[in-house]
Motif scaffolding. Structure first.
Motif, PDB file in Angstrom:
ATOM      1  N   ASP A  18       0.849  -1.199   0.000  1.00  0.00           N
ATOM      2  CA  ASP A  18       0.000   0.000   0.000  1.00  0.00           C
ATOM      3  C   ASP A  18       0.886   1.251   0.000  1.00  0.00           C
ATOM      4  OD1 ASP A  18      -2.419   1.313  -0.039  1.00  0.00           O
ATOM      5  OD2 ASP A  18      -3.263   0.222   1.646  1.00  0.00           O
ATOM      6  N   SER A 105     -14.405  -5.428  -3.402  1.00  0.00           N
ATOM      7  CA  SER A 105     -15.217  -4.357  -2.804  1.00  0.00           C
ATOM      8  C   SER A 105     -16.582  -4.874  -2.386  1.00  0.00           C
ATOM      9  CB  SER A 105     -15.431  -3.237  -3.822  1.00  0.00           C
ATOM     10  OG  SER A 105     -14.212  -2.618  -4.100  1.00  0.00           O
ATOM     11  N   GLU A 145     -13.056  -4.601   0.664  1.00  0.00           N
ATOM     12  CA  GLU A 145     -12.637  -3.240   0.317  1.00  0.00           C
ATOM     13  C   GLU A 145     -13.812  -2.270   0.502  1.00  0.00           C
ATOM     14  OE1 GLU A 145     -11.294  -2.443  -3.684  1.00  0.00           O
ATOM     15  OE2 GLU A 145     -10.366  -0.573  -3.059  1.00  0.00           O
ATOM     16  N   ASP A 146     -13.490  -1.097   1.032  1.00  0.00           N
ATOM     17  CA  ASP A 146     -14.494  -0.075   1.394  1.00  0.00           C
ATOM     18  C   ASP A 146     -15.461  -0.629   2.448  1.00  0.00           C
ATOM     19  OD1 ASP A 146     -15.358   2.527   1.285  1.00  0.00           O
ATOM     20  OD2 ASP A 146     -16.698   2.228  -0.419  1.00  0.00           O
ATOM     21  N   PRO A 173     -11.276  -2.945   5.912  1.00  0.00           N
ATOM     22  CA  PRO A 173     -10.534  -1.691   5.751  1.00  0.00           C
ATOM     23  C   PRO A 173     -11.421  -0.458   5.740  1.00  0.00           C
ATOM     24  CG  PRO A 173     -10.234  -3.158   3.837  1.00  0.00           C
ATOM     25  CD  PRO A 173     -11.352  -3.702   4.653  1.00  0.00           C
ATOM     26  N   THR A 175     -11.093   2.022   3.663  1.00  0.00           N
ATOM     27  CA  THR A 175     -10.370   2.315   2.423  1.00  0.00           C
ATOM     28  C   THR A 175     -10.278   3.800   2.112  1.00  0.00           C
ATOM     29  OG1 THR A 175     -11.127   0.183   1.610  1.00  0.00           O
ATOM     30  CG2 THR A 175     -10.384   1.750  -0.061  1.00  0.00           C
ATOM     31  N   HIS A 208      -6.974   4.231   6.404  1.00  0.00           N
ATOM     32  CA  HIS A 208      -6.339   5.320   5.666  1.00  0.00           C
ATOM     33  C   HIS A 208      -6.579   6.630   6.411  1.00  0.00           C
ATOM     34  CE1 HIS A 208      -4.641   3.355   2.111  1.00  0.00           C
ATOM     35  NE2 HIS A 208      -5.494   2.390   2.441  1.00  0.00           N
TER      36      HIS A 208
END
Ligand code: KIV
Ligand code: ZN
Length: 517
Positions: A18, A105, A145-146, A173, A175, A208
């Motif tokens: 990442d 996702s 994801e997300d 995550p 994201t 993040h």
């Protein structure tokens, strides 16, 4: 590994995936190996070494890291596609503990617009990708994801499906860096309470930093039952970056009274890891960055200094030594000998070997002749510059410049290119432009200059200049750094260093073949 009630937290470092994925942070093959060695010495439990399907270069670096890493588990990332998973399995197969990390996702916005898939299809792909990965390796991580913008019922079904298919770690995550600590903690509590097979997997946080909450959110997720933290050195990563490993680890250590979670990170190597990652990515560490910024342990004001002299606890919540910053610094200058220099390098975390030491010592003596006091920062800049230089195809040999009010300014530059020396004169709109024109004439290329930045390593007019250059080559960005008391020499070195990376990247399979995540 499935008891969520114990206090052991696994540190999953994703600096090489990442972190490396963000524009401008790309590393050469050799630099990735160097970072992997430091991460292993640091004691990370898992290191995500790259995204093997992305390019031949990524595949090769993941395979080599898998072979050489002695302690950590080595993971590779893959989308939910058979060819990604098989390629990833091939890359990590020589690791002591190989791991495949596969993701898809799950949020409505990602499923509709990015994947253009119905939720039922996503569930199908989760089951098939995870079970395919499990046929290759024992440890499979699945990421939603997300995840933080995923509808809760669907998230629970997706997690249950992944665990049924054999996922041993479930990562949820954040994201887009959108969640808040309370919300993220509650999300883990909810999923662990509602998913019937939740006790069969370790839950993981991956945050993040778009709102500056990545570290706080990660710790909140752990309080909600997650036992793996995904993070990067210096917090590098997509956009505003990932949660910073050094901040998480030192928060857990310093506030163990309220955060009773253990890990096996050797914190005295944090400063070295930070310096290395900053040097190889050319991403400067902000001065006031927690833990590893150069001001993190500096006490400037009179009141603070007075307090510190009376008792360090007045203003210090952790010692500089605990993160590898030495207080008992040897002051270096032109009278310092080889032995003192070697000791200083040891103190700064470098082991250059006999040849490397000799070259670095010669450069140090040269610097000390021109500069009264040589600070630790000067030595770090010099040694990092020398380490980068030593393995480059193109090197700066000599430079002279005509600068001043009378245009055009001109430069005469000698480069060593694959062992052969070549000289070129060029003019330009200013001395830096003239130097870069000379480089372009000696080594024709179509990479474009994206960034040129100068900063002084220390104070004073005799300070070394550290120059950063970024070159864009198609979709890829390569960054280089150069250090020298002469800003123009540092500029030439920085450009050449970035150019070496452009060529190294092309030689190793070009730009990433997979669209950005
Ligand atoms: O941020 C993210 O969602 C990711 C996944 C691939 C884990 O990096
Ligand atoms: Zn991420």
């Amino acid at each position: 590994m499935t008891d969520q009630n114990n206090d052991r937290v696994f540190i999953f470092d994703t600096t090489l995936r990442d972190g490396e994925q963000c524009p401008g942070a790309s590393m050469t093959f050799e630099e990735k190996l160097e970072v992997a060695d430091v991460l292993d010495a640091l004691g990370v439990d898992i290191m995500e070494a790259g995204f093997p399907i992305a390019s031949q270069g990524d595949f090769e670096s993941v395979s080599e890291i898998a072979r050489r890493v002695k302690n950590a588990s080595v993971a590779g990332l893959s989308r939910a596609q058979a060819k990604d998973i098989d390629r990833c399995a091939e890359a990590v197969k020589h690791a002591r503990i190989p791991r495949i990390h596969t993701f898809i996702s799950t949020s409505p916005v990602h499923m509709r617009y990015k994947l253009q898939m119905e939720p039922a299809k996503v569930l199908e792909l989760i089951a098939s990708s995870v079970s395919r990965a499990r046929n290759h390796v024992e440890f499979v991580e699945w990421s939603a994801e997300d995840g933080t913008r995923t509808e809760p019922d669907f998230l629970c079904r997706a997690v249950e499906t992944a665990i049924n298919a054999g996922a041993t770690t479930i990562n949820i995550p954040d994201t887009v860096g959108y969640t808040t600590p309370d919300e993220y903690r509650a999300l883990f509590e909810m999923v662990r309470a509602r998913v019937p097979n939740a006790d069969k997997a370790i839950f993981s946080v991956h945050c993040h930093n778009d709102l500056g909450l990545a570290v706080a959110n990660s710790i909140a997720g752990v309080r909600g039952g997650a036992r793996q933290i995904e993070c990067t050195i210096n917090g590098i990563g997509e956009r505003a970056g990932n949660a910073a490993l050094e901040e998480i680890v030192m928060a857990l250590k310093t506030r163990a009274d309220v955060l009773p979670f253990t890990n096996r990170i050797e914190t005295t190597l944090l400063n070295r890891a930070s310096k290395l990652v900053s040097a190889v990515t050319s991403f400067p560490v902000q001065y006031n960055k927690s833990i590893v910024g150069r001001n993190a342990f500096a006490h400037e004001s009179g009141i603070h200094q007075d307090g510190m002299l009376k008792n360090a606890h007045t203003y210090e919540i952790m010692t500089p030594e605990s993160v590898g910053v030495s207080k008992t610094s040897l002051v270096m200058g032109k009278h310092s000998g080889r032995h003192a220099f070697k000791e200083k390098l040891k103190e700064l975390g470098y082991d250059l070997g006999d040849n490397g030491l000799e070259v670095a010592f010669t450069r140090f003596k040269d610097l000390a002749d021109r500069k009264k006091i040589v600070y630790d920062e000067d030595i770090v800049a010099l040694v990092d510059d020398e380490i980068a230089n030593a393995r480059e195809r193109i090197r700066v040999v000599a430079l002279s410049v005509m600068a001043g009010t009378k245009a055009p300014q001109s430069a005469a530059l000698t480069l060593e290119i694959d062992g052969e020396q070549k000289t070129q004169q060029a003019t330009g709109n200013g001395p830096v432009d003239a130097i870069f024109n000379a480089i372009r004439a000696l080594v024709p290329h179509d990479a474009k200059l994206q960034l040129f930045q100068v900063h002084a390593v220390t104070e004073g007019t005799d300070a070394q200049a550290e120059v950063s250059v970024r070159l864009s080559d198609g979709d890829a960005v390569s960054a280089g750094k150069g250090a020298d008391p002469d800003t123009l020499v540092a500029s030439a070195r920085a450009y050449v260093s970035a150019l070496n990376k452009v060529f190294a990247r092309r030689a190793r399979g070009g730009v990433a073949a997979v669209a950005a995540l």
